[in-house]
Design an enzyme around this catalytic site. Structure first.
Site, PDB file in Angstrom:
ATOM      1  CB  CYS A 134      -0.932  -0.018   1.211  1.00 42.18           C
ATOM      2  SG  CYS A 134      -1.930   1.479   1.307  1.00 42.18           S
ATOM      3  CB  CYS A 137      -0.657   2.575   4.009  1.00 42.28           C
ATOM      4  SG  CYS A 137      -2.103   1.851   3.277  1.00 42.28           S
ATOM      5  CG  ASP A 138       3.149   1.390   4.513  1.00 41.39           C
ATOM      6  OD1 ASP A 138       2.726   1.906   5.554  1.00 41.39           O
ATOM      7  OD2 ASP A 138       2.928   0.212   4.194  1.00 41.39           O
TER       8      ASP A 138
END
Ligand code: NDP
Length: 323
Positions: A134, A137-138
């Site tokens: 992701c 997300c990261d």
């Protein structure tokens, strides 16, 4: 034991749309949102192709709007997961992760799909230490660094484009000599100066040390091997349906997607009209319906999932009336 008319499992566009429709139909749906309330769209950035948003919409914002819309009509949306289901008799019995027991007259399964990994031991070793499925997300952790994305579909291109805004260099590792993504996505990737597309390359090993990922060893179709120095490794190679708790109870295709409509009918049934599947979104069990990515290996779009959630809700309502 709590007794309800309609249980919706999952909270992506399919689950929330089913909740809006069943709530408006007076079925008082209970939605178990799962571990990622809002589903996969909450891990994406901008959704540009959902009709009605000419300037695009942030995925998390859209899912929040859908949740509030469902709640406005009385849907009971709960945190938590359904951990087991008993579908052999109606009402169906389900258990939540807090050991709460529910009896449901009908169920709409909208559990979606999760990201696939390549399956290399070196990849699993560095999950959370440089390997992530992701980017939204990261990606933040890799600002100014070099990273690689694996895959040639829309997901991979989207991840690469997102990371290109944060990272110094993005390698897009594609096993075929072409991209499978839409032409629009391809154009954007090719026009982005800090994305390098490595066609006909496969990942042999994710390299790293105690600090995390430091590189990847790639093999080319002609037998040559190349190492790239990267700190983030993002597989974006597709998804797997979330159907573990339904195995052995609902008819699934070989990849685990739930079969619906005529495809869900028992091939050994004596009549053509299997009574379990008079509705297009019926599964192989009467009273259980499926919608969204968990039952759709072809389209997997927010709009098609939302439409499927609507169809499942209407089928469920008709089923409860017919009963
Ligand atoms: P896809 O199945 O479309 O693409 C998967 C990609 O990963 C393919 O290029 C495939 O290669 C590659 N791949 C698969 N396994 C491996 C492996 N073991 N090693 C290396 N590469 C591998 O999945 P997506 O998640 O990209 O998309 C799913 C659906 O969602 C599609 O319909 C897509 O259009 C849609 N989508 C739409 C978006 C948007 O419109 N904004 C964003 C994201 C997804 P190969 O081609 O060789 O099989």
């Amino acid at each position: 034991m709590e007794k309800i008319k309609c249980l919706i499992i999952g909270s992506g566009p399919a689950g929330y749309t089913a909740a809006i429709y069943t709530a408006r139909a007076g079925l008082k749906p209970v939605v178990y949102a799962g571990l990622t309330p809002g589903g996969q769209l909450t891990t994406t950035s901008e959704v540009e192709n959902f009709p009605g948003y000419p300037d695009g919409v942030n995925g998390t914002v859209m899912m929040d709007d859908l949740r509030r819309q469902a709640e406005r009509f009385g849907a009971d949306i709960r945190q938590g997961e359904i951990t087991s289901v008993g579908l052999s008799v109606r009402p169906f019995r389900v258990t939540t992760d807090e050991s709460h027991q529910i009896e449901a007259e009908s169920i709409i399964v909208a559990t979606g799909a999760t990201a696939l990994y390549l399956g290399l031991p070196s990849e699993s070793r560095y999950i959370g230490m440089g390997v992530s499925a992701c980017a939204v997300c990261d990606g933040f952790f890799y600002r100014g660094r070099d990273v690689a994305v694996v895959g040639g579909g829309d997901s991979a291109c989207e991840e690469a484009l997102y990371l290109s805004t944060l990272c110094r260099q993005v390698y897009l590792v594609v096993r075929k000599p072409f991209l499978r993504a839409s032409k629009h996505m391809q154009r954007r990737v090719f026009e982005t100066s800090n994305i390098e597309v490595l066609f006909e390359h496969t990942t042999q090993e994710v390299l790293g040390d105690e600090s995390g990922v430091t590189g990847a060893r790639l093999g080319k179709a002609d037998g040559t091997v190349r190492e790239i120095a990267i700190e983030g490794f993002f597989p974006a190679i597709g998804h797997s349906p979330r159907t573990e708790i339904f195995r052995g109870q609902l008819r699934l295709d070989p990849d685990g997607y739930i079969l619906t409509g005529p495809a869900a009918a028992d091939p050994d049934a004596e009549t053509d009209s299997d009574p379990a599947t008079p509705y297009p979104t019926s599964t192989s069990v009467r009273g259980v319906f499926a919608a969204g990515d968990v039952a759709d290996r072809v389209y997997q779009q927010a709009i098609t999932a939302a439409a499927a959630g609507c169809r499942a809700a209407l089928d469920c309502e008709r089923f409860l009336l017919d009963e």
